[in-house]
Design an enzyme around this catalytic site. Structure first.
Site, short mmCIF file in Angstrom:
data_model
loop_
_atom_site.label_atom_id
_atom_site.label_comp_id
_atom_site.label_asym_id
_atom_site.label_seq_id
_atom_site.Cartn_x
_atom_site.Cartn_y
_atom_site.Cartn_z
N HIS A 9 -7.25 -7.11 1.91
CA HIS A 9 -6.72 -8.08 0.95
C HIS A 9 -7.57 -9.36 1.05
CE1 HIS A 9 -4.10 -9.77 -1.89
NE2 HIS A 9 -2.98 -9.87 -1.22
N ASP B 143 3.57 -10.65 8.16
CA ASP B 143 3.59 -9.95 6.87
C ASP B 143 4.72 -8.93 6.97
OD1 ASP B 143 2.96 -8.77 4.42
OD2 ASP B 143 1.12 -7.81 5.12
N CYS C 241 1.77 -14.15 3.75
CA CYS C 241 1.12 -13.89 2.46
C CYS C 241 2.14 -13.81 1.32
CB CYS C 241 0.31 -12.60 2.55
SG CYS C 241 1.29 -11.19 3.09
N1 NVA Z 1 0.81 -5.79 3.46
C1 NVA Z 1 1.48 -6.09 2.23
C2 NVA Z 1 0.85 -7.26 1.56
C3 NVA Z 1 1.49 -7.70 0.28
C4 NVA Z 1 0.80 -8.86 -0.33
C5 NVA Z 1 1.44 -4.87 1.32
O1 NVA Z 1 0.39 -4.23 1.24
O2 NVA Z 1 2.47 -4.53 0.74
N1 CP Z 2 0.34 -12.12 -1.42
C1 CP Z 2 0.28 -11.31 -2.47
O1 CP Z 2 -0.70 -10.59 -2.67
O2 CP Z 2 1.35 -11.36 -3.29
P1 CP Z 2 1.64 -10.37 -4.49
O3 CP Z 2 1.88 -9.03 -3.91
O4 CP Z 2 2.85 -10.96 -5.17
O5 CP Z 2 0.44 -10.38 -5.41
#
Ligand code: NVA
Ligand code: CP
Length: 323
Positions: A142, A235, A276
Site C-alpha cells: 500500500h 491496522d 491507516c
Molecule cells: N490492511 C488493510 C488496509 C486497509 C487500508 C486491508 O488491506 O484491508
Molecule cells: N487507508 C485506506 O486505504 O483507506 P481506504 O480503504 O478507505 O481507501
C-alpha cells in the site's frame, strides 16, 4: 527556502508507483516535499486546473473510502476527469486479459489507479499500458499510504531519518510491508511488534534490510519494544479478503491492541498514534486512543489526498507548477 532535496534535479515524469522499492530516498523526499507544498496551496485556497484535459482510470476490485476519494477529488478539483471502474464495469482478466485491458486503457487515459488483490495485476497494468500506474493497495503493498504516513510523522517531528516508528499487529500485511519499505529507504527505525506466526516473510525482510539507508528494522513479539517510539501504528487484524481469519486473528492479536497502557509504554507524552483507517475500534485500537489527544489518524487520512496529488503532479510531469 530551497532545501537540499529541492536543489537536486528529480523528475518522476512517466513513472508508476507499484511498491516504492524502485524509488530512491531522494525521489521519495521529493514527493514528500511536493506534498507539503500541495497541502499549503490547498489551505491557502489556491484553486488550480493543472489536470485539465487529463483522464485517470480508477480500477477498484476492493472497497475504499480514502484512496478512492483522495484520487478522485485531487484529480477532479484540478480539472481532470477521473473514471471509476469497478470489476462490475470492466473486463479485467474476466473476458479480456489484463494485458489487453491495459493496452486499451493506456490509449485512453493519462494514468491508471488500481486497487485489488494481486500485486501481479498492478505490475502488468504498468507494463502494458505504458502510462503511470498507481498501486492504491494490493494484498502485498500500500505504497501511497506509506507516503501519507511519513508525511504525518514529519508534520509532528520534523525529518523522519532516525525517528522510531512501531507497527503493532499483523506484521505481514500490505500496510506493514509498505511501511517497512519506506522506512528502510528513509533511514527510519522501524519495529514490527507481532506474534511469530504473523511475522514478515524472511525474504522480504532481507530485501528491506538490504535497501536500508541507516535505519534499523526490528521484529519482536514484545510490546515493551514501543519504548521511546515517536509513533505507534496499527491496522485492522484481518485485511480485506481475509474475513475468514477474523476469529483466529482476534486470538493472536488481542495482546497487541493499542490501548492507553501500550501508548504509555513509549515512556513519552508526545508519542503519536497512527492508523491507516478504516479502524475497528475495540479490536486493534481502543476508541480512547484513536479518538484521543495522541491520535493523528485523521491528519493522516487527509494527507492521503495531498500525497496522492503530489504523486500525480510529479508523474504527469507537472511538478514545476508547484512553488
Ligand atoms: N490492511 C488493510 C488496509 C486497509 C487500508 C486491508 O488491506 O484491508
Ligand atoms: N487507508 C485506506 O486505504 O483507506 P481506504 O480503504 O478507505 O481507501
Amino acid at each position: 527556502m530551497r532545501t537540499w532535496y529541492s536543489i537536486v534535479m528529480v523528475s518522476l515524469k512517466g513513472r508508476s508507483l507499484l511498491t516504492l522499492f524502485d524509488y530512491s530516498e531522494e525521489e521519495i523526499r521529493f514527493l514528500l516535499e511536493l506534498a507539503k507544498k500541495v497541502k499549503a496551496e490547498k489551505k491557502a485556497g489556491l484553486a488550480r486546473q493543472r489536470f485539465a484535459g487529463k483522464t485517470l482510470a480508477m480500477i477498484f476490485e476492493k472497497r475504499s473510502t480514502r484512496t478512492r476519494c483522495a484520487f478522485e477529488t485531487a484529480f477532479g478539483e484540478e480539472g481532470g476527469h477521473p473514471v471509476f471502474l469497478s470489476t462490475q464495469d470492466i473486463q479485467l482478466g474476466a473476458k479480456e486479459s489484463i494485458e489487453d485491458t491495459a493496452r486499451i486503457l493506456g490509449r485512453m487515459f493519462d494514468a491508471i489507479q488500481f486497487r485489488g488483490f494481486k500485486q501481479a495485476v498492478v505490475e502488468k497494468l504498468a507494463e502494458y499500458s505504458k502510462v503511470p500506474v498507481y498501486n492504491g493497495l494490493t494484498d502485498d503493498f500500500h505504497p501511497t499510504q506509506a507516503l501519507a504516513d511519513i508525511m504525518t510523522l514529519e508534520e509532528n517531528f520534523g525529518p523522519s531519518r532516525g525517528k522510531k516508528l512501531c507497527f503493532t499487529g499483523d506484521g505481514r500485511n500490505n500496510v506493514a510491508r509498505s511501511l517497512m519499505v519506506i522506512c528502510a529507504k528513509l533511514g527510519v527505525n522501524f519495529t514490527v511488534i507481532t506474534p511469530p506466526s504473523l511475522g514478515p516473510d524472511p525474504q522480504f525482510l532481507e530485501r528491506c534490510r538490504a535497501a536500508a539507508a541507516g535505519g534499523e528494522i526490528t521484529i519482536t513479539p514484545d510490546t515493551a519494544a514501543v519504548r521511546g517510539a515517536d509513533a505507534v501504528y496499527t491496522d485492522v487484524w484481518a485485511s480485506m479478503g481475509e474475513e475468514d481469519k477474523k476469529e483466529e486473528r482476534a486470538r493472536l492479536l488481542g495482546p497487541y491492541q493499542v490501548n492507553q497502557a501500550l501508548m504509555d509504554g513509549t515512556g513519552r507524552k508526545d508519542s503519536i498514534f497512527l492508523h491507516c483507517l478504516p479502524a475497528v475500534k475495540g479490536e486493534e485500537v481502543t476508541a480512547a486512543v484513536i479518538d484521543g489527544p495522541q491520535s493523528r489518524a485523521w491528519d493522516e487520512g487527509e494527507n492521503r489526498k495531498h500525497t496522492i496529488k503530489a504523486l500525480m503532479l510529479a508523474t504527469l510531469g507537472l511538478s514545476d507548477t508547484v512553488s
